[in-house]
Design an enzyme around this catalytic site. Structure first.
Site, PDB file in Angstrom:
ATOM      1  N   LYS A 114       0.757  -1.240   0.151  1.00 16.80           N
ATOM      2  CA  LYS A 114       0.124  -0.020   0.004  1.00 16.80           C
ATOM      3  C   LYS A 114       0.797   1.230   0.012  1.00 16.80           C
ATOM      4  O   LYS A 114       0.474   2.393  -0.715  1.00 16.80           O
ATOM      5  CB  LYS A 114      -0.887   0.127   1.081  1.00 16.80           C
ATOM      6  CG  LYS A 114      -2.108  -0.866   1.192  1.00 16.80           C
ATOM      7  CD  LYS A 114      -3.163  -0.652   1.859  1.00 16.80           C
ATOM      8  CE  LYS A 114      -4.529  -1.626   1.498  1.00 16.80           C
ATOM      9  NZ  LYS A 114      -5.749  -1.462   2.665  1.00 16.80           N
ATOM     10  N   LYS A 200      -4.983 -10.380  -6.522  1.00 19.79           N
ATOM     11  CA  LYS A 200      -6.252 -10.461  -5.832  1.00 19.79           C
ATOM     12  C   LYS A 200      -7.506  -9.619  -6.049  1.00 19.79           C
ATOM     13  O   LYS A 200      -7.279  -8.439  -6.416  1.00 19.79           O
ATOM     14  CB  LYS A 200      -6.023 -10.614  -4.370  1.00 19.79           C
ATOM     15  CG  LYS A 200      -5.951  -9.275  -3.936  1.00 19.79           C
ATOM     16  CD  LYS A 200      -5.661  -9.441  -2.471  1.00 19.79           C
ATOM     17  CE  LYS A 200      -5.521  -8.085  -1.703  1.00 19.79           C
ATOM     18  NZ  LYS A 200      -5.502  -7.980  -0.139  1.00 19.79           N
ATOM     19  N   LYS A 203     -11.167  -4.455  -3.358  1.00 21.06           N
ATOM     20  CA  LYS A 203     -12.017  -3.359  -3.779  1.00 21.06           C
ATOM     21  C   LYS A 203     -11.367  -2.202  -3.966  1.00 21.06           C
ATOM     22  O   LYS A 203     -11.867  -1.219  -4.514  1.00 21.06           O
ATOM     23  CB  LYS A 203     -12.811  -3.064  -2.420  1.00 21.06           C
ATOM     24  CG  LYS A 203     -12.320  -3.265  -1.003  1.00 21.06           C
ATOM     25  CD  LYS A 203     -13.306  -3.571  -0.015  1.00 21.06           C
ATOM     26  CE  LYS A 203     -12.720  -4.252   1.242  1.00 21.06           C
ATOM     27  NZ  LYS A 203     -13.707  -4.858   2.043  1.00 21.06           N
TER      28      LYS A 203
HETATM   29  P1  TYM Z   1     -10.581  -6.890   4.210  1.00 19.45           P
HETATM   30  O1  TYM Z   1     -11.717  -5.979   4.585  1.00 19.45           O
HETATM   31  O2  TYM Z   1      -9.662  -6.367   3.112  1.00 19.45           O
HETATM   32  O3  TYM Z   1     -11.103  -8.263   3.645  1.00 19.45           O
HETATM   33  C1  TYM Z   1     -12.127  -8.886   4.704  1.00 19.45           C
HETATM   34  C2  TYM Z   1     -11.822 -10.675   4.302  1.00 19.45           C
HETATM   35  O4  TYM Z   1     -11.883 -10.732   3.079  1.00 19.45           O
HETATM   36  C3  TYM Z   1     -10.771 -11.643   2.707  1.00 19.45           C
HETATM   37  N1  TYM Z   1     -10.540 -11.355   1.397  1.00 19.45           N
HETATM   38  C4  TYM Z   1     -10.252 -12.183   0.478  1.00 19.45           C
HETATM   39  N2  TYM Z   1     -10.254 -13.539   0.736  1.00 19.45           N
HETATM   40  C5  TYM Z   1      -9.811 -14.571  -0.653  1.00 19.45           C
HETATM   41  N3  TYM Z   1      -9.690 -13.700  -1.629  1.00 19.45           N
HETATM   42  C6  TYM Z   1      -9.713 -12.335  -1.896  1.00 19.45           C
HETATM   43  N4  TYM Z   1      -9.400 -11.702  -3.055  1.00 19.45           N
HETATM   44  C7  TYM Z   1      -9.893 -11.609  -0.775  1.00 19.45           C
HETATM   45  N5  TYM Z   1      -9.942 -10.344  -0.306  1.00 19.45           N
HETATM   46  C8  TYM Z   1     -10.412 -10.208   0.620  1.00 19.45           C
HETATM   47  C9  TYM Z   1      -9.813 -11.016   3.653  1.00 19.45           C
HETATM   48  O5  TYM Z   1      -8.654 -11.821   4.017  1.00 19.45           O
HETATM   49  C10 TYM Z   1     -10.644 -10.911   5.067  1.00 19.45           C
HETATM   50  O6  TYM Z   1     -10.778 -12.100   5.581  1.00 19.45           O
HETATM   51  N6  TYM Z   1      -7.428  -6.132   7.860  1.00 19.45           N
HETATM   52  C11 TYM Z   1      -8.687  -6.700   7.526  1.00 19.45           C
HETATM   53  C12 TYM Z   1      -9.795  -6.307   8.519  1.00 19.45           C
HETATM   54  C13 TYM Z   1      -9.682  -6.833  10.005  1.00 19.45           C
HETATM   55  C14 TYM Z   1      -9.339  -8.174  10.467  1.00 19.45           C
HETATM   56  C15 TYM Z   1      -9.188  -7.688  11.873  1.00 19.45           C
HETATM   57  C16 TYM Z   1      -9.504  -9.258   9.995  1.00 19.45           C
HETATM   58  C17 TYM Z   1      -9.416  -5.812  10.583  1.00 19.45           C
HETATM   59  N7  TYM Z   1      -9.362  -6.461  11.921  1.00 19.45           N
HETATM   60  C18 TYM Z   1      -9.172  -8.863  12.700  1.00 19.45           C
HETATM   61  C19 TYM Z   1      -9.635 -10.411  11.171  1.00 19.45           C
HETATM   62  C20 TYM Z   1      -9.453 -10.013  12.314  1.00 19.45           C
HETATM   63  C21 TYM Z   1      -9.093  -6.286   6.230  1.00 19.45           C
HETATM   64  O7  TYM Z   1      -8.684  -5.274   5.688  1.00 19.45           O
HETATM   65  O8  TYM Z   1      -9.613  -7.290   5.463  1.00 19.45           O
END
Ligand code: TYM
Length: 340
Positions: A114, A200, A203
């Site tokens: 990022k 991947k 969004k």
């Molecule tokens: P975020 O909001 O980017 O994504 C949410 C969840 O979706 C999964 N994910 C994917 N899995 C498979 N293929 C993809 N292309 C893909 N894109 C997203 C992510 O792995 C995630 O599980 N930092 C985290 C949010 C967060 C969090 C936490 C997660 C904040 N605190 C504590 C677990 C525990 C995030 O930005 O996910």
């Protein structure tokens, strides 16, 4: 068993989020045994680590709440809330800031991706974000954290922080934090962009054509699948034949995950066929399985009162569960916590 996971609130939930994470949240919730508990939250505090529009963040948080409920998260069985309403997240993040190491954060690939070449210009929050993420799960003594592959490194960091904190400030018999285990679905750990099989589905990709959103209508889904990048070869009859064909592997994996089959069994049906035949079939599977979700989403997303009530109730429950751990963390550090 204590299941905890979060998602950043952007307007759209995409197929990567759904297959990589949310579907497992629902499964874990539905299979939960007596005495176990699931907590799922909107990571709205995380969203301020990047440039953002405040009004949009507020409405996205509500919209994502509606999306999670539409996917099957039941706010009566799971604790569903947003971080900002539970100040223990921010407090614990600061307390863990004394334990987390610069070197650990510097190694985070998401930070490197990022920030790119412009590290000096990034917000401090983007750098320290993984410490907040550690606080998110440690606060609730999470045992299992269902996430996609891209969050694995952040969870390893949470374990490192928990371990060092326990070592430095607690006794072996009475650790302050539980070490959380990531739970990553083998079949959909990493759903890729429809435009590029090497990045991947995300969004933050500027192209809408790169991802399928759960709220997309049938025509949009069909169009995106038809336009998805592929190669000219027909599909192989076994999974091994997809090696080196990232786009083909991705589409077959999506089909498999959505229809509850293995990649091999999808290929047993479509091996030897070209994408002219496979893509419409994939589109149909997607449309059929996403239709009920998008219907529920559309019904709930403008019910402001209901969404506010869900989040208020979830936050009250989360605050209660968080209190003993936050108290122990303060105490372990030699700090006296005020209760008011
Ligand atoms: P975020 O909001 O980017 O994504 C949410 C969840 O979706 C999964 N994910 C994917 N899995 C498979 N293929 C993809 N292309 C893909 N894109 C997203 C992510 O792995 C995630 O599980 N930092 C985290 C949010 C967060 C969090 C936490 C997660 C904040 N605190 C504590 C677990 C525990 C995030 O930005 O996910």
């Amino acid at each position: 068993m204590r299941v905890v996971s979060g998602i950043q609130p952007t307007g759209n939930l995409h197929l990567g989020n759904y297959l990589g994470a949310i579907r497992n949240w629902v499964k874990m919730q539905d299979e939960m045994e007596e005495g176990s508990q699931c907590l799922f939250f909107l990571a709205d505090l995380h969203a301020i680590s990047m440039p953002h529009d405040p009004a949009e963040l507020a409405s996205n948080t509500l919209e994502m709440t509606a999306a999670l409920v539409a996917c099957g998260i039941d706010p009566m069985r799971s604790v569903l809330f947003n971080q900002a309403q539970v100040h223990a997240h921010s407090e614990l993040q600061w307390l863990l800031g004394g334990t987390a190491r610069m070197g650990w954060l510097n190694r985070m690939t998401q930070w490197k991706d990022k920030a790119g070449k412009n590290r000096e210009g990034q917000s401090v929050a983007l750098f320290t974000y993984p410490v907040l993420q550690a606080a998110d799960v440690l606060l609730y003594q999470a045992t299992h954290v269902p996430v996609g592959e891209d969050q694995k490194q952040h969870l390893e960091l949470a374990r490192d922080i928990a371990q060092k904190f326990n070592n430095d400030f607690a006794s072996e018999e009475a650790p302050v934090f539980t070490l959380p285990e990531p739970y990553i679905p083998p079949e959909a750990a990493r759903i890729m962009s429809l435009r590029d099989g090497s990045s991947k589905m995300s969004k933050s990709d500027p192209s809408e054509m790169s991802r399928i959103n759960l709220a997309d209508d049938a025509d949009t889904i069909m169009k995106k699948v038809k336009k998805a990048k592929t190669d000219p070869e027909p599909l192989p009859s076994e999974a091994a034949g997809l090696e080196g064909r990232a786009e083909a592997l991705n589409l077959v994996s999506i089909y498999a995950a959505m229809s509850g089959q293995s990649v091999d069994s999808v290929l047993a049906t479509y091996g030897g066929e070209g994408f002219g035949k496979f893509k419409p079939a994939l589109g149909e599977v997607l449309v059929e399985s996403l239709a009920p979700i998008s219907e529920r989403f559309n019904a709930l997303k403008s019910d402001r009162e209901e969404l506010d009530a869900i989040l208020a109730r979830g936050a009250a429950q989360a605050r209660e569960i968080a209190t003993p751990t936050l108290d122990s963390a303060y105490q372990a550090l030699g700090l006296v916590r005020a209760h008011h």
